[in-house]
Design an enzyme around this catalytic site. Structure first.
Site, PDB file in Angstrom:
ATOM      1  N   ASP A   8      -0.236  -6.160   2.786  1.00  0.00           N
ATOM      2  CA  ASP A   8       0.095  -5.415   3.775  1.00  0.00           C
ATOM      3  C   ASP A   8      -0.943  -5.517   5.131  1.00  0.00           C
ATOM      4  O   ASP A   8      -1.617  -5.963   5.118  1.00  0.00           O
ATOM      5  CB  ASP A   8      -0.654  -4.014   2.994  1.00  0.00           C
ATOM      6  CG  ASP A   8       0.339  -2.854   3.799  1.00  0.00           C
ATOM      7  OD1 ASP A   8       1.154  -1.901   3.309  1.00  0.00           O
ATOM      8  OD2 ASP A   8      -0.417  -2.046   4.387  1.00  0.00           O
TER       9      ASP A   8
ATOM     10  N   ALA B 170       0.814  -1.019   0.390  1.00  0.00           N
ATOM     11  CA  ALA B 170       0.070   0.211   0.218  1.00  0.00           C
ATOM     12  C   ALA B 170       0.245   1.142  -0.221  1.00  0.00           C
ATOM     13  O   ALA B 170       2.223   1.231   0.597  1.00  0.00           O
ATOM     14  CB  ALA B 170      -0.708   0.048   1.256  1.00  0.00           C
ATOM     15  N   PRO B 171       0.448   1.807  -0.871  1.00  0.00           N
ATOM     16  CA  PRO B 171      -0.866   2.483  -1.481  1.00  0.00           C
ATOM     17  C   PRO B 171      -0.959   1.953  -2.500  1.00  0.00           C
ATOM     18  O   PRO B 171      -2.211   1.984  -2.989  1.00  0.00           O
ATOM     19  CB  PRO B 171      -1.126   3.940  -1.611  1.00  0.00           C
ATOM     20  CG  PRO B 171       0.772   5.066  -1.772  1.00  0.00           C
ATOM     21  CD  PRO B 171       1.120   3.483  -0.452  1.00  0.00           C
ATOM     22  N   GLY B 172       0.323   0.898  -3.100  1.00  0.00           N
ATOM     23  CA  GLY B 172      -0.064   0.812  -4.547  1.00  0.00           C
ATOM     24  C   GLY B 172       0.591   0.585  -5.628  1.00  0.00           C
ATOM     25  O   GLY B 172       0.674  -0.049  -6.667  1.00  0.00           O
TER      26      GLY B 172
ATOM     27  N   CYS C   6      13.063   3.883   0.642  1.00  0.00           N
ATOM     28  CA  CYS C   6      12.773   5.504   0.501  1.00  0.00           C
ATOM     29  C   CYS C   6      13.770   5.993   1.036  1.00  0.00           C
ATOM     30  O   CYS C   6      13.517   6.960   1.248  1.00  0.00           O
ATOM     31  CB  CYS C   6      11.457   6.331  -0.015  1.00  0.00           C
ATOM     32  SG  CYS C   6      10.196   6.205   1.172  1.00  0.00           S
TER      33      CYS C   6
ATOM     34  N   LYS D  21       3.258   0.346  -6.691  1.00  0.00           N
ATOM     35  CA  LYS D  21       4.500  -0.871  -7.492  1.00  0.00           C
ATOM     36  C   LYS D  21       3.127  -2.180  -7.892  1.00  0.00           C
ATOM     37  O   LYS D  21       3.765  -3.063  -8.773  1.00  0.00           O
ATOM     38  CB  LYS D  21       5.434  -0.886  -6.227  1.00  0.00           C
ATOM     39  CG  LYS D  21       6.312  -0.036  -6.635  1.00  0.00           C
ATOM     40  CD  LYS D  21       7.760   0.030  -5.447  1.00  0.00           C
ATOM     41  CE  LYS D  21       8.285   1.271  -5.763  1.00  0.00           C
ATOM     42  NZ  LYS D  21       6.854   2.368  -3.969  1.00  0.00           N
TER      43      LYS D  21
ATOM     44  N   ASP E 154      -0.549  -9.246   8.188  1.00  0.00           N
ATOM     45  CA  ASP E 154       1.532  -8.807   8.610  1.00  0.00           C
ATOM     46  C   ASP E 154       2.381 -10.387   8.079  1.00  0.00           C
ATOM     47  O   ASP E 154       2.110 -11.104   7.719  1.00  0.00           O
ATOM     48  CB  ASP E 154       1.538  -9.069  10.322  1.00  0.00           C
ATOM     49  CG  ASP E 154       3.019  -8.991  10.292  1.00  0.00           C
ATOM     50  OD1 ASP E 154       4.106  -9.215   9.635  1.00  0.00           O
ATOM     51  OD2 ASP E 154       3.419  -8.565  11.704  1.00  0.00           O
TER      52      ASP E 154
HETATM   53  C1  SAM Z   1       7.139   1.883   1.411  1.00  0.00           C
HETATM   54  S1  SAM Z   1       5.227   1.636   2.111  1.00  0.00           S
HETATM   55  C2  SAM Z   1       5.021   0.731   0.831  1.00  0.00           C
HETATM   56  C3  SAM Z   1       4.844   1.475  -0.869  1.00  0.00           C
HETATM   57  C4  SAM Z   1       4.420   0.215  -1.652  1.00  0.00           C
HETATM   58  N1  SAM Z   1       4.887  -0.396  -2.043  1.00  0.00           N
HETATM   59  C5  SAM Z   1       4.269   1.345  -2.608  1.00  0.00           C
HETATM   60  O1  SAM Z   1       5.188   1.893  -4.106  1.00  0.00           O
HETATM   61  O2  SAM Z   1       3.216   2.391  -2.969  1.00  0.00           O
HETATM   62  C6  SAM Z   1       5.759   0.598   2.919  1.00  0.00           C
HETATM   63  C7  SAM Z   1       4.568  -0.174   3.603  1.00  0.00           C
HETATM   64  O3  SAM Z   1       4.747  -1.352   4.583  1.00  0.00           O
HETATM   65  C8  SAM Z   1       3.294  -1.872   5.056  1.00  0.00           C
HETATM   66  N2  SAM Z   1       3.957  -2.511   5.831  1.00  0.00           N
HETATM   67  C9  SAM Z   1       4.807  -2.096   7.670  1.00  0.00           C
HETATM   68  N3  SAM Z   1       4.997  -3.493   8.031  1.00  0.00           N
HETATM   69  C10 SAM Z   1       4.670  -4.150   7.346  1.00  0.00           C
HETATM   70  C11 SAM Z   1       4.522  -5.882   7.927  1.00  0.00           C
HETATM   71  N4  SAM Z   1       4.922  -6.501   8.942  1.00  0.00           N
HETATM   72  N5  SAM Z   1       3.561  -6.437   6.761  1.00  0.00           N
HETATM   73  C12 SAM Z   1       2.742  -5.809   5.769  1.00  0.00           C
HETATM   74  N6  SAM Z   1       3.160  -5.199   5.301  1.00  0.00           N
HETATM   75  C13 SAM Z   1       4.193  -3.786   6.192  1.00  0.00           C
HETATM   76  C14 SAM Z   1       2.910  -0.261   5.664  1.00  0.00           C
HETATM   77  O4  SAM Z   1       1.671  -0.353   5.574  1.00  0.00           O
HETATM   78  C15 SAM Z   1       2.827   0.530   4.137  1.00  0.00           C
HETATM   79  O5  SAM Z   1       1.905   0.963   3.866  1.00  0.00           O
END
Ligand code: SAM
Length: 419
Positions: A254, A235-237, A349, A239, A280
């Protein structure tokens, strides 16, 4: 002074204070400002952004003028006043009058005097080391050297263009309609302003907003039709959309159900499909492995300061250590999900070595069934100067004219035959 002039500035004050107090992002704070006209909302946003982009130099100038710290919210009001006069072309008298009017009555004399002295002194100097919080600047200098640290910091005050990723390789007509240049990454870069939902091609899902650097991890994973792909922190998606557009059978996971709603909305708008899972990543009860796994891990996000300058002022040294632990656990989970012979791309990032280079090295040391899959020069249109000798990408925000987000990206391959 019109009410509307004050309403917009009051909203900017609330947004600035919320952003600096780690009460969510700037856009969430703006959304919480109730009924604002589109014009007031745009002004409040531009003012809060201009203030955050120049916060270091403004605060240094204020420190020279204030004998002692004034009661809240005077510093924030003065910061906004400075940003109006020096960067938003607001006439001096309007910047002073609105700032004074919003100050608590007993502090109006002080506010007026400081604003006038600030304007008399002129736009503060923009020394790179003043643009970032001192502890972060010191980290960048230690990690990347003096010249690179200065170039990173100089990008803090620059207003970025908007980058869009097209759903299918660009057609010139779409680029022209968006007044966009096409970057080597395939990104459409436009200087248009305003609500992106009104731009050509948005409603019919022909593109999504995504920084040029953020488009690279999924491109480097190069998932194809017939392959399974897992986006572990989806999220938010942005990729997820790239992987789905490439034709792979995508699972987007996510742990945040609320953020996953944005993935669902983006998939619907673009007409793409993916299996969406709220879980998770480290404890997902599912036995599948995937040909291509993307871990775009949660991180300090210091590389995103061009659009989120508040991240710099909200980051704390202790955050990095706790994020490093979470990233390690997620990398181990990503490894378990990668099929023999499959690829794993890790991205953050972040401008911090501990979240990037050190993680990649630690991952290889702990997983002898994975090898680095070096990124080739020019692959996916990544800036040549971002390619480190080991074949990983260390993207710094000044590596492209006009800038791009700071990122670290490494690609690994699991040894053995694909199952
Ligand atoms: C950097 S953002 C991802 C951005 C996304 N890849 C995009 O391109 O739009 C990191 C994400 O990791 C999720 N996150 C953090 N810990 C997590 C876990 N243990 N399991 C799954 N998702 C997790 C967060 O909710 C957040 O949405």
């Amino acid at each position: 002074m019109t009410d509307t002039a004050l309403i917009a500035r009051k909203a900017a004050l609330a947004v600035l204070e919320a952003a600096l107090a780690r009460r969510g992002g700037l856009d969430e704070a703006l959304a919480g400002q109730g009924r604002l006209t589109a014009q007031d909302r745009a002004f409040a946003r531009a003012l809060a952004m201009a203030t955050l982009r120049h916060l270091g130099p403004i605060d240094r100038a204020l420190d020279r003028l204030l004998a002692k710290e004034p009661p809240a919210p005077v510093r924030s009001l003065l910061r906004l006043g400075a940003a109006q006069a020096f960067w938003l072309d607001v006439p001096d008298f309007a910047a002073v009058d609105t700032t004074v009017e919003l100050a608590p009555r007993p502090l109006r004399g002080l506010t007026n005097a400081v604003m006038r002295n600030l304007l008399r002194a002129g736009r503060p100097p923009m020394a790179p080391e003043d643009l970032a919080p001192p502890w972060l600047y010191a980290r960048w200098r230690a990690a990347w050297g003096e010249a690179e640290a200065a170039a990173i910091a100089a990008a803090i005050s620059e207003e970025p263009a908007t980058d869009l990723t097209p759903k299918s390789p660009v057609d010139a007509a779409l680029a022209a309609a968006l007044e966009a240049e096409v970057l080597a990454t395939g990104t459409l870069r436009t200087r248009r302003r305003g609500d992106v939902a009104t731009w050509p091609g948005f409603a019919d899902g022909r593109w999504w907003v995504q920084d040029a650097a953020a488009s690279l991890p999924a491109q480097l994973l190069a998932a194809r039709a017939g392959e399974s792909a897992l986006d572990l922190c989806a999220a938010p998606g942005g990729k997820t959309l790239q992987l789905a557009a490439a034709g792979a059978a995508v699972t987007a996971l996510d742990r945040s159900a609320s953020r996953l709603k944005r993935v669902g909305a983006a998939l619907a708008r673009t007409g793409l499909s993916a299996e969406v899972v709220a879980a998770d990543a480290a404890a997902w009860p599912d036995a599948r492995t995937f040909d291509a796994v993307l871990l775009d891990a949660p991180c300090s996000a210091t590389g995103t300061f061009r659009r989120h300058p508040d991240v710099l002022w909200n980051a704390r040294p202790g955050d990095i250590a706790s994020l490093v632990g979470a990233q390690q656990a997620l990398l181990a989970a990503a490894a378990r999900r990668t099929a023999p012979g499959g690829r794993l791309v890790y991205s953050v990032c972040s401008l911090e070595r501990e979240e990037g280079e050190d993680q990649a090295r630690g991952f290889l040391a702990a997983h002898d069934d994975f090898a680095l899959d070096p990124i080739a020069p020019g692959e996916a249109g990544a800036p040549e100067r971002s390619l480190a000798s080991q074949g990983v990408l260390r993207i710094l925000p000044h590596h492209l004219p006009g800038g791009l987000d700071g990122f670290f990206i490494a690609r690994f391959r699991r040894t053995g035959q694909s199952g």
